[in-house]
Design a protein around this motif. Structure first.
Motif, PDB file in Angstrom:
ATOM      1  N   LEU A 160       3.708  -3.049   3.461  1.00 34.78           N
ATOM      2  CA  LEU A 160       3.155  -4.321   3.013  1.00 34.78           C
ATOM      3  C   LEU A 160       2.042  -4.788   3.943  1.00 34.78           C
ATOM      4  O   LEU A 160       2.219  -4.840   5.174  1.00 34.78           O
ATOM      5  CB  LEU A 160       4.257  -5.377   2.960  1.00 34.78           C
ATOM      6  CG  LEU A 160       3.830  -6.806   2.614  1.00 34.78           C
ATOM      7  CD1 LEU A 160       3.233  -6.862   1.209  1.00 34.78           C
ATOM      8  CD2 LEU A 160       5.016  -7.759   2.745  1.00 34.78           C
ATOM      9  N   VAL A 161       0.916  -5.133   3.355  1.00 37.32           N
ATOM     10  CA  VAL A 161      -0.198  -5.736   4.084  1.00 37.32           C
ATOM     11  C   VAL A 161      -0.373  -7.162   3.573  1.00 37.32           C
ATOM     12  O   VAL A 161      -0.544  -7.369   2.368  1.00 37.32           O
ATOM     13  CB  VAL A 161      -1.498  -4.939   3.886  1.00 37.32           C
ATOM     14  CG1 VAL A 161      -2.684  -5.679   4.499  1.00 37.32           C
ATOM     15  CG2 VAL A 161      -1.375  -3.546   4.485  1.00 37.32           C
ATOM     16  N   THR A 162      -0.315  -8.120   4.483  1.00 41.63           N
ATOM     17  CA  THR A 162      -0.502  -9.520   4.125  1.00 41.63           C
ATOM     18  C   THR A 162      -1.667 -10.069   4.925  1.00 41.63           C
ATOM     19  O   THR A 162      -1.661 -10.023   6.160  1.00 41.63           O
ATOM     20  CB  THR A 162       0.760 -10.349   4.417  1.00 41.63           C
ATOM     21  OG1 THR A 162       1.864  -9.782   3.718  1.00 41.63           O
ATOM     22  CG2 THR A 162       0.565 -11.791   3.974  1.00 41.63           C
ATOM     23  N   VAL A 163      -2.670 -10.553   4.209  1.00 42.57           N
ATOM     24  CA  VAL A 163      -3.843 -11.132   4.854  1.00 42.57           C
ATOM     25  C   VAL A 163      -3.809 -12.638   4.617  1.00 42.57           C
ATOM     26  O   VAL A 163      -3.994 -13.102   3.483  1.00 42.57           O
ATOM     27  CB  VAL A 163      -5.148 -10.525   4.320  1.00 42.57           C
ATOM     28  CG1 VAL A 163      -6.351 -11.084   5.094  1.00 42.57           C
ATOM     29  CG2 VAL A 163      -5.111  -9.005   4.411  1.00 42.57           C
ATOM     30  N   SER A 164      -3.558 -13.376   5.674  1.00 37.76           N
ATOM     31  CA  SER A 164      -3.364 -14.819   5.537  1.00 37.76           C
ATOM     32  C   SER A 164      -3.686 -15.492   6.862  1.00 37.76           C
ATOM     33  O   SER A 164      -3.426 -14.934   7.919  1.00 37.76           O
ATOM     34  CB  SER A 164      -1.930 -15.107   5.116  1.00 37.76           C
ATOM     35  OG  SER A 164      -1.706 -16.503   5.017  1.00 37.76           O
TER      36      SER A 164
ATOM     37  N   TYR B 270       0.850  -1.190   0.000  1.00 34.98           N
ATOM     38  CA  TYR B 270       0.000   0.000   0.000  1.00 34.98           C
ATOM     39  C   TYR B 270       0.895   1.253   0.000  1.00 34.98           C
ATOM     40  O   TYR B 270       1.809   1.368   0.824  1.00 34.98           O
ATOM     41  CB  TYR B 270      -0.918   0.007   1.220  1.00 34.98           C
ATOM     42  CG  TYR B 270      -2.067  -0.964   1.082  1.00 34.98           C
ATOM     43  CD1 TYR B 270      -1.847  -2.336   1.158  1.00 34.98           C
ATOM     44  CD2 TYR B 270      -3.362  -0.510   0.862  1.00 34.98           C
ATOM     45  CE1 TYR B 270      -2.896  -3.240   1.013  1.00 34.98           C
ATOM     46  CE2 TYR B 270      -4.418  -1.396   0.717  1.00 34.98           C
ATOM     47  CZ  TYR B 270      -4.184  -2.756   0.793  1.00 34.98           C
ATOM     48  OH  TYR B 270      -5.219  -3.654   0.646  1.00 34.98           O
ATOM     49  N   TYR B 271       0.599   2.145  -0.923  1.00 35.67           N
ATOM     50  CA  TYR B 271       1.354   3.385  -1.070  1.00 35.67           C
ATOM     51  C   TYR B 271       0.422   4.574  -0.859  1.00 35.67           C
ATOM     52  O   TYR B 271      -0.720   4.567  -1.323  1.00 35.67           O
ATOM     53  CB  TYR B 271       1.944   3.510  -2.473  1.00 35.67           C
ATOM     54  CG  TYR B 271       2.867   2.407  -2.892  1.00 35.67           C
ATOM     55  CD1 TYR B 271       2.381   1.268  -3.523  1.00 35.67           C
ATOM     56  CD2 TYR B 271       4.245   2.508  -2.676  1.00 35.67           C
ATOM     57  CE1 TYR B 271       3.235   0.243  -3.912  1.00 35.67           C
ATOM     58  CE2 TYR B 271       5.106   1.499  -3.066  1.00 35.67           C
ATOM     59  CZ  TYR B 271       4.597   0.376  -3.686  1.00 35.67           C
ATOM     60  OH  TYR B 271       5.454  -0.624  -4.081  1.00 35.67           O
ATOM     61  N   CYS B 272       0.923   5.599  -0.183  1.00 35.87           N
ATOM     62  CA  CYS B 272       0.172   6.848  -0.193  1.00 35.87           C
ATOM     63  C   CYS B 272       0.883   7.821  -1.137  1.00 35.87           C
ATOM     64  O   CYS B 272       2.107   7.745  -1.334  1.00 35.87           O
ATOM     65  CB  CYS B 272      -0.002   7.439   1.194  1.00 35.87           C
ATOM     66  SG  CYS B 272       1.487   7.949   2.061  1.00 35.87           S
ATOM     67  N   ALA B 273       0.091   8.672  -1.735  1.00 38.71           N
ATOM     68  CA  ALA B 273       0.600   9.643  -2.692  1.00 38.71           C
ATOM     69  C   ALA B 273      -0.133  10.962  -2.472  1.00 38.71           C
ATOM     70  O   ALA B 273      -1.263  10.985  -1.978  1.00 38.71           O
ATOM     71  CB  ALA B 273       0.388   9.150  -4.121  1.00 38.71           C
ATOM     72  N   ALA B 274       0.512  12.041  -2.850  1.00 38.22           N
ATOM     73  CA  ALA B 274      -0.070  13.370  -2.687  1.00 38.22           C
ATOM     74  C   ALA B 274      -0.285  14.033  -4.044  1.00 38.22           C
ATOM     75  O   ALA B 274       0.587  13.962  -4.915  1.00 38.22           O
ATOM     76  CB  ALA B 274       0.827  14.248  -1.826  1.00 38.22           C
ATOM     77  N   TYR B 275      -1.462  14.622  -4.199  1.00 34.38           N
ATOM     78  CA  TYR B 275      -1.774  15.432  -5.383  1.00 34.38           C
ATOM     79  C   TYR B 275      -1.950  16.850  -4.878  1.00 34.38           C
ATOM     80  O   TYR B 275      -2.891  17.153  -4.146  1.00 34.38           O
ATOM     81  CB  TYR B 275      -3.057  14.919  -6.038  1.00 34.38           C
ATOM     82  CG  TYR B 275      -3.434  15.634  -7.306  1.00 34.38           C
ATOM     83  CD1 TYR B 275      -4.579  16.407  -7.380  1.00 34.38           C
ATOM     84  CD2 TYR B 275      -2.640  15.539  -8.440  1.00 34.38           C
ATOM     85  CE1 TYR B 275      -4.935  17.059  -8.547  1.00 34.38           C
ATOM     86  CE2 TYR B 275      -2.989  16.192  -9.616  1.00 34.38           C
ATOM     87  CZ  TYR B 275      -4.130  16.945  -9.656  1.00 34.38           C
ATOM     88  OH  TYR B 275      -4.473  17.589 -10.824  1.00 34.38           O
ATOM     89  N   THR B 276      -0.990  17.729  -5.238  1.00 32.61           N
ATOM     90  CA  THR B 276      -0.914  19.051  -4.601  1.00 32.61           C
ATOM     91  C   THR B 276      -1.617  20.132  -5.409  1.00 32.61           C
ATOM     92  O   THR B 276      -1.031  21.169  -5.740  1.00 32.61           O
ATOM     93  CB  THR B 276       0.543  19.434  -4.324  1.00 32.61           C
ATOM     94  OG1 THR B 276       1.262  19.426  -5.554  1.00 32.61           O
ATOM     95  CG2 THR B 276       1.183  18.457  -3.352  1.00 32.61           C
TER      96      THR B 276
END
Length: 127
Positions: A122-126, A94-100
């Motif tokens: 990283l997100v791991t669902v297991s 998962y990435y966060c990004a900014a739109y300015t």
């Protein structure tokens, strides 16, 4: 210094919950949106959610709508993405990004060029 730093990823069992954080620095409140993207192994990156500090509008990908909440803590310059009822298909970086630019959050915003990216968590669902 303009910077985004994600945290909060990890291993969680199906049905569990996680809260991802995106700590921002150098951005002007009211003049940016924070968008969360994710990329699963072997798949294209997809937009998950966003929040605009311009008009407080939010957007959610259909597959996470109803079990995710995006929010901001302006005192901490941090954006949170709380995810509940997690499924194995939520596994991704998962990435966060900014739109300015002053803009409302909607699906089309994810197609614009982002001004700033974090390094991902990283997100791991297991089981």
């Amino acid at each position: 210094q303009l910077q985004l730093v994600e945290s909060g990823g990890g291993l969680v069992q199906p049905g569990g919950s996680l809260t991802l954080s995106c700590a921002t620095s150098g951005l002007t409140l009211g003049r940016y949106s924070i968008l969360w993207f994710r990329q699963a192994p072997g798949k294209e990156r997809e937009g998950v959610s966003c929040i605009s500090t311009y008009d407080d509008s939010t957007y959610y990908l259909d597959s996470v709508k109803g079990r995710s909440t995006i929010s901001t803590d302006n005192t901490k310059n941090t954006v949170y993405l709380q995810m509940n009822s997690l499924k194995p298909e939520d596994t991704a970086v998962y990435y966060c990004a900014a739109y300015t630019v002053q803009a409302a959050c909607n699906q089309s915003l994810f197609g614009y060029g982002m001004d700033l990216w974090g390094k991902g968590t990283l997100v791991t669902v297991s089981p």
